[in-house]
Design a protein around this motif. Structure first.
Motif: not given
Length: 718
Positions: A419-421, A505-511, A531-541, A576-578
């Motif tokens: 279903g995707g990452k 803007p981004t907590v990387p998916g690697a860590i 860019a699920e990691d960027t999307d998530l980080t921006m939402a948390i901010c 994804g960032t865009l």
């Protein structure tokens, strides 16, 4: 994860980009050729040996070489043919025309074709007011040292420029750098023969005022005054510098000599030759109009590109200066915190919290075991659990995961349909036992103290997420070294700045480490972007949480090992960032911490990760153009200063991360291959976004950097 949308990425824009690049280069070549012109004072680099035949050297200032032998022509007594070279000039030529009209006099203007294309209206005015036009070549070349084809080319271009500007051709030519007949050298005479063979009448001069030297008004008048009532062809200049003295001298000369009975007329009228201006053919008018339009547009492009080049250079330099400055502030701030001794959790009344580590895995059979073993082999003092979420892998990933959960009591395998990452991570989050969650890619290994260092900033209840320090493990090849420098110089310096400005803007998916509460406040990971990691980080901010960077939380990841794989990965990241930037654009007008994030982070990303990369091809082409057309020392000096500044920033970044400086040798190659690849990725991503095409998930093929049995990195710089 695999992509479900099989539509091809847009491709037609590459043709448009190529055509645009060709047009840009052609335009710059045209304006570079047209304006590679020099002033009258430029010296020749050939030997002026020999002289013209006596019939020419001892003859009059007008020479007809179209027949079998040269025919010299002089002007009658008290008749002056005023001639002006090097124009038209938008400032001085109209002033000279005003003086001529006020005195009822006429003159012959020997024009440079490139300047005719730039200022066609002035040429049209000169002809309309009864003046005459002659050719002075297209770029003011030294015809004596030019090849016959170059002479023909220059003269033909000038004729077309005249046809496009005023609808005429000319029979007259004055060779640049020529003067009086007895000063004509043998090479200059050969050039005159070439022009005569094409039907031109060659104009020299009786009186060369040398007004380009600006000797003073009286000296110009003295040099332009014939002796004892003789007639003369007088040479002046209406371009190539400050011609204020020429304008004043012309006014005084006309006033003084008209009172003495002199008449001032065109060269053809003074020598009783047919008019030099003849109507141009329709074909010449059409091609001439196209030439003048192309040159004017090329000049406009070159001007704008010069401005863009300067803006891009200034912004890039500003960024190179700002990033180390913010990094210094970040280091002074975070390194004051104690790194050893009692855990900071004890100061708030307890032991470190238990941690759930979630590893989404799709076809990660090559490196999954190494990833999980590095997570289990941790010095973190509190309990941890490791959840492997197999997302419908088609290789042996679930087999390896099952073996690992049987080997380690705190490892659990969760299998789900593909279903995707983001969906895999949400599944892991939902089944995790603890409130502190660490998200790790399946191609990443941790050092033994990584989890402890990563979780440490969460002692502050305002912190909702922590970004770790990602390292490239497979850095032996050139591509790996390029990415290693990019991670250390670009990504980590950026994160230090974002930490200081509180707009990560981004907590990387690697860590990355997260509070469950922070994840719940934004509804978990979204599937709306790639860019699920960027999307998530921006939402948390935007939800009001702080997101910080922890430099000592090291994660070693396997970077793409080929340009194709690198392209696919960065294409997905950039696209994804865009998407994420567009999704969270309202943060720029919101209040509180969300507005602070939006107004600080989003413009920075738009400027330095979208706009400047899109300008990069223009900057590169203009820089090459500048080396050959503009002042090469200025362009080369700018490049050297930029490279030195970039190397200094790189050295500082490597030093902060404890990395060896020996990798810096790849930086020059990075500027001529890697950088171009990255800005083409941005262009492709932007076009994809504008066209509304959906980009699928591009799977990166693993090469087994962290295969079982391979030694794992244990320290920075390893």
């Amino acid at each position: 994860m695999p992509r479900k949308d099989r539509r091809r990425d847009p491709r037609g824009h590459w043709i448009l980009l190529f055509l645009g690049a060709v047009t840009l280069v052609a335009g710059l070549l045209l304006t570079g050729y047209a304006h590679g012109v020099v002033g009258e004072s430029t010296q020749h680099n050939y030997e002026k040996s020999g002289s013209a035949p006596p019939a020419v050297a001892n003859g009059g200032p007008v020479v007809n070489l179209s027949g079998g032998k040269p025919e010299s022509i002089r002007t009658p007594r008290r008749t002056i043919a005023l001639t002006f070279d090097d124009g038209p000039d938008p400032r001085w030529t109209p002033q000279l025309l005003d003086v001529l009209r006020r005195h009822g006099a006429h003159a012959t203007f020997f024009v440079i074709g490139a300047r005719v294309a730039d200022h066609p209206g002035i040429v049209h005015r000169a002809i309309r007011e009864g003046n005459e036009i002659g050719s002075h070549t297209y770029t003011h070349i030294d015809m004596a040292s030019a090849s016959p084809w170059r002479i023909r080319f220059e003269l033909d271009l000038t004729q077309r420029a005249l046809a496009g500007a005023a609808g005429v051709n000319t029979r007259l030519i004055r060779m640049p750098y020529s003067s009086v007949p007895d000063g004509l050298s043998a090479p200059e005479y050969r050039a005159a023969l070439e022009a005569g063979g094409q039907g031109y009448v060659v104009a020299l001069t009786d009186l060369d005022t040398e007004d380009w030297r600006r000797p003073g008004v009286e000296k110009i008048i003295e040099a332009a005054t014939p002796k004892k009532g003789a007639g003369a062809v007088v040479m002046m200049h209406d371009s190539g510098g400050d011609r204020a003295q020429t304008v004043q001298a012309l006014d005084a000369l006309l006033t003084r000599l008209s009172a003495e009975g002199y008449r001032f007329t065109t060269l053809s009228q003074a020598t009783r030759l047919p008019s030099a201006d003849v109507p141009a053919s329709t074909f010449d008018k059409v091609t001439g109009t196209a030439l003048t339009a192309a040159q004017r547009w090329s000049d406009l492009w070159a001007g704008w590109f010069g401005i863009l080049f300067g803006i891009a250079g200034a912004l890039t330099t500003l960024r190179l200066l700002a990033l180390p400055l913010f990094a210094h502030v970040h280091v002074r701030r975070v390194r004051r915190r104690p790194r050893r001794g009692p855990s900071p959790w004890l100061t708030v009344g307890g032991a470190p919290p238990p941690v759930s580590v979630i590893v989404p895995a799709y076809n990660e059979e090559v490196g999954l075991a190494a990833t999980v073993r590095s997570l289990v082999n941790t010095t973190y003092p509190s309990p941890i659990e490791v959840l492997i979420v197999d997302d419908g892998s088609t290789d042996d990933t679930p087999v390896i995961g099952d073996r690992l959960q049987r080997e380690f009591a705190n490892v659990r395998l969760i299998c789900r349909p593909n279903g995707g990452k983001p969906a895999a991570l949400n599944t892991g989050i939902a089944q995790a036992s603890h409130d502190i969650l660490v998200l790790v890619d399946g191609d990443t290994v941790f050092q033994r103290d990584t989890i402890n260092n990563l979780v440490r900033p969460l002692v502050d209840p305002r912190v909702g997420a922590v970004s770790g320090n990602t390292k490239v493990a497979n850095r032996k090849g050139l591509i790996g070294r390029w990415q290693h420098l990019e991670y250390v110089i670009g990504f980590n310096l950026d994160r230090r700045m974002f930490d200081v400005l509180e707009c990560m803007p981004t907590v990387p998916g690697a860590i990355g480490a997260f509070r469950r509460q922070a994840l719940a406040s934004v509804g978990g990971l979204s599937t709306e972007t790639l860019a699920e990691d960027t999307d998530l980080t921006m939402a948390i901010c935007r939800a009001g949480w702080r997101v910080v960077y922890e430099e000592t939380a090291l994660a070693w990841t396997e970077a793409p090992s080929s340009l194709r794989q690198l392209w696919r990965q960065r294409y997905r990241w950039c696209y994804g960032t865009l998407q994420s930037m567009w999704k969270h654009k309202r943060a720029m007008v919101e209040g509180g911490r969300s507005g602070r994030f939006g107004r600080r982070c989003l413009p920075y990303l738009a400027l330095f990760q979208v706009a400047l990369p899109c300008l990069a091809p223009v900057v590169d082409v203009f820089a090459i153009y500048g080396m050959f057309v503009l002042n090469p020392l200025t362009v080369a000096g700018s490049w050297v200063l930029f490279t030195v500044a970039q190397a200094a920033a790189a050295m500082y970044a490597l030093r902060l991360d404890g990395e060896r400086l020996t990798t810096l040798w790849v930086m020059p190659f990075q500027q001529i291959v890697y950088r171009q690849l990255m800005y083409l990725v941005v262009i492709q991503s932007l076009v994809t976004a504008i066209l509304g095409a959906r980009l699928g998930w591009h799977v990166i093929r693993r090469t087994g950097t962290f295969s079982e049995g391979e030694p794992l990195p244990t320290q920075v710089g390893a």
